[in-house]
Scaffold this motif. Structure first.
Motif, PDB file in Angstrom:
ATOM      1  N   UNK A  62     -14.732 -99.875  23.354  1.00 51.65           N
ATOM      2  CA  UNK A  62     -16.039 -99.250  23.145  1.00 51.65           C
ATOM      3  C   UNK A  62     -16.391 -99.060  21.673  1.00 51.65           C
ATOM      4  N   UNK A  63     -15.387 -99.150  20.788  1.00 49.20           N
ATOM      5  CA  UNK A  63     -15.657 -98.925  19.363  1.00 49.20           C
ATOM      6  C   UNK A  63     -15.354-100.144  18.505  1.00 49.20           C
ATOM      7  N   UNK A  64     -14.869-101.214  19.114  1.00 50.58           N
ATOM      8  CA  UNK A  64     -14.537-102.407  18.329  1.00 50.58           C
ATOM      9  C   UNK A  64     -15.769-102.940  17.604  1.00 50.58           C
ATOM     10  N   UNK A  65     -15.553-103.280  16.338  1.00 54.83           N
ATOM     11  CA  UNK A  65     -16.646-103.777  15.519  1.00 54.83           C
ATOM     12  C   UNK A  65     -17.475-102.670  14.888  1.00 54.83           C
ATOM     13  N   UNK A  66     -17.216-101.419  15.275  1.00 49.54           N
ATOM     14  CA  UNK A  66     -17.983-100.291  14.722  1.00 49.54           C
ATOM     15  C   UNK A  66     -17.098 -99.273  13.995  1.00 49.54           C
ATOM     16  N   UNK A  67     -15.913 -99.018  14.533  1.00 47.19           N
ATOM     17  CA  UNK A  67     -15.009 -98.012  13.963  1.00 47.19           C
ATOM     18  C   UNK A  67     -13.815 -98.708  13.315  1.00 47.19           C
ATOM     19  N   UNK A  68     -13.337 -98.111  12.223  1.00 52.46           N
ATOM     20  CA  UNK A  68     -12.168 -98.641  11.530  1.00 52.46           C
ATOM     21  C   UNK A  68     -11.219 -97.515  11.180  1.00 52.46           C
ATOM     22  N   UNK A  69      -9.953 -97.688  11.534  1.00 55.11           N
ATOM     23  CA  UNK A  69      -8.931 -96.711  11.169  1.00 55.11           C
ATOM     24  C   UNK A  69      -8.192 -97.218   9.937  1.00 55.11           C
ATOM     25  N   UNK A  70      -7.879 -96.276   9.039  1.00 52.66           N
ATOM     26  CA  UNK A  70      -7.154 -96.652   7.822  1.00 52.66           C
ATOM     27  C   UNK A  70      -6.353 -95.454   7.347  1.00 52.66           C
ATOM     28  N   UNK A  71      -5.465 -95.710   6.399  1.00 51.82           N
ATOM     29  CA  UNK A  71      -4.631 -94.638   5.874  1.00 51.82           C
ATOM     30  C   UNK A  71      -4.614 -94.664   4.352  1.00 51.82           C
ATOM     31  N   UNK A  72      -4.357 -93.496   3.786  1.00 59.74           N
ATOM     32  CA  UNK A  72      -4.095 -93.366   2.353  1.00 59.74           C
ATOM     33  C   UNK A  72      -2.757 -92.645   2.243  1.00 59.74           C
ATOM     34  N   UNK A  73      -1.719 -93.410   2.009  1.00 56.93           N
ATOM     35  CA  UNK A  73      -0.376 -92.848   2.034  1.00 56.93           C
ATOM     36  C   UNK A  73      -0.174 -91.799   0.948  1.00 56.93           C
ATOM     37  N   UNK A  74      -0.784 -92.015  -0.191  1.00 54.54           N
ATOM     38  CA  UNK A  74      -0.623 -91.066  -1.298  1.00 54.54           C
ATOM     39  C   UNK A  74      -1.223 -89.696  -0.966  1.00 54.54           C
ATOM     40  N   UNK A  75      -2.220 -89.696  -0.099  1.00 55.91           N
ATOM     41  CA  UNK A  75      -2.888 -88.439   0.280  1.00 55.91           C
ATOM     42  C   UNK A  75      -2.454 -87.945   1.656  1.00 55.91           C
ATOM     43  N   UNK A  76      -1.497 -88.632   2.278  1.00 56.55           N
ATOM     44  CA  UNK A  76      -1.036 -88.252   3.629  1.00 56.55           C
ATOM     45  C   UNK A  76      -2.220 -88.122   4.585  1.00 56.55           C
ATOM     46  N   UNK A  77      -3.137 -89.053   4.498  1.00 50.66           N
ATOM     47  CA  UNK A  77      -4.393 -88.952   5.225  1.00 50.66           C
ATOM     48  C   UNK A  77      -4.660 -90.207   6.040  1.00 50.66           C
ATOM     49  N   UNK A  78      -5.176 -90.003   7.233  1.00 48.91           N
ATOM     50  CA  UNK A  78      -5.673 -91.100   8.060  1.00 48.91           C
ATOM     51  C   UNK A  78      -7.164 -90.891   8.252  1.00 48.91           C
ATOM     52  N   UNK A  79      -7.905 -91.977   8.159  1.00 45.25           N
ATOM     53  CA  UNK A  79      -9.364 -91.925   8.243  1.00 45.25           C
ATOM     54  C   UNK A  79      -9.861 -92.651   9.488  1.00 45.25           C
ATOM     55  N   UNK A  80     -11.044 -92.263   9.910  1.00 46.76           N
ATOM     56  CA  UNK A  80     -11.761 -93.020  10.921  1.00 46.76           C
ATOM     57  C   UNK A  80     -13.177 -93.219  10.403  1.00 46.76           C
ATOM     58  N   UNK A  81     -13.470 -94.437   9.991  1.00 49.75           N
ATOM     59  CA  UNK A  81     -14.814 -94.784   9.557  1.00 49.75           C
ATOM     60  C   UNK A  81     -15.615 -95.210  10.773  1.00 49.75           C
TER      61      UNK A  81
END
Length: 115
Positions: A62-81
């Motif tokens: 349902x979110x393919x092509x619209x949502x992207x998951x990524x990480x910033x290891x230095x900030x211990x953070x995971x994002x959802x765009x």
């Protein structure tokens, strides 16, 4: 005790974008899986996107092509765009992590898509 703290939720118009953030209390290298789930009113919690071993991603259809998951290891953070948001994306979004077989959840952040 692992803590996950989400931020970035809010009200957004259909077709708009939003980025969610989840800060972990320890290095995200520790986690086997990190990701995002969501729960809409009256519905079960469902998977949105996960990242395994820091590199293998999986998105719900349902979110393919619209949502992207990524990480910033230095900030211990995971994002959802989240792009091209739809009213049916309205839900509480939860950050998730798995460490040594134990599941951890954030407190959730509300995303409402409405004009």
């Amino acid at each position: 005790q692992v803590q996950l703290v989400e931020s970035g939720g809010g009200l957004v118009q259909p077709g708009g974008s939003r980025r969610l953030s989840c800060v972990a209390s320890e290095s995200i290298f520790s986690f086997t899986v990190m990701g995002w789930y969501r729960q809409a009113p009256g519905k079960q919690r469902e998977l949105v996107a996960t990242i395994t071993n820091g590199e293998n991603t999986n998105n719900a259809d349902s979110v393919k092509g619209r949502f992207t998951i990524s990480t910033d290891n230095a900030k211990n953070t995971v994002y959802l765009q989240m792009n091209m948001l739809k009213p049916e994306d309205t839900a509480v979004y939860y950050c998730y992590a798995r460490l040594y077989g134990i599941h951890y959840w954030g407190q959730g952040t509300q995303v409402a898509v409405s004009s």
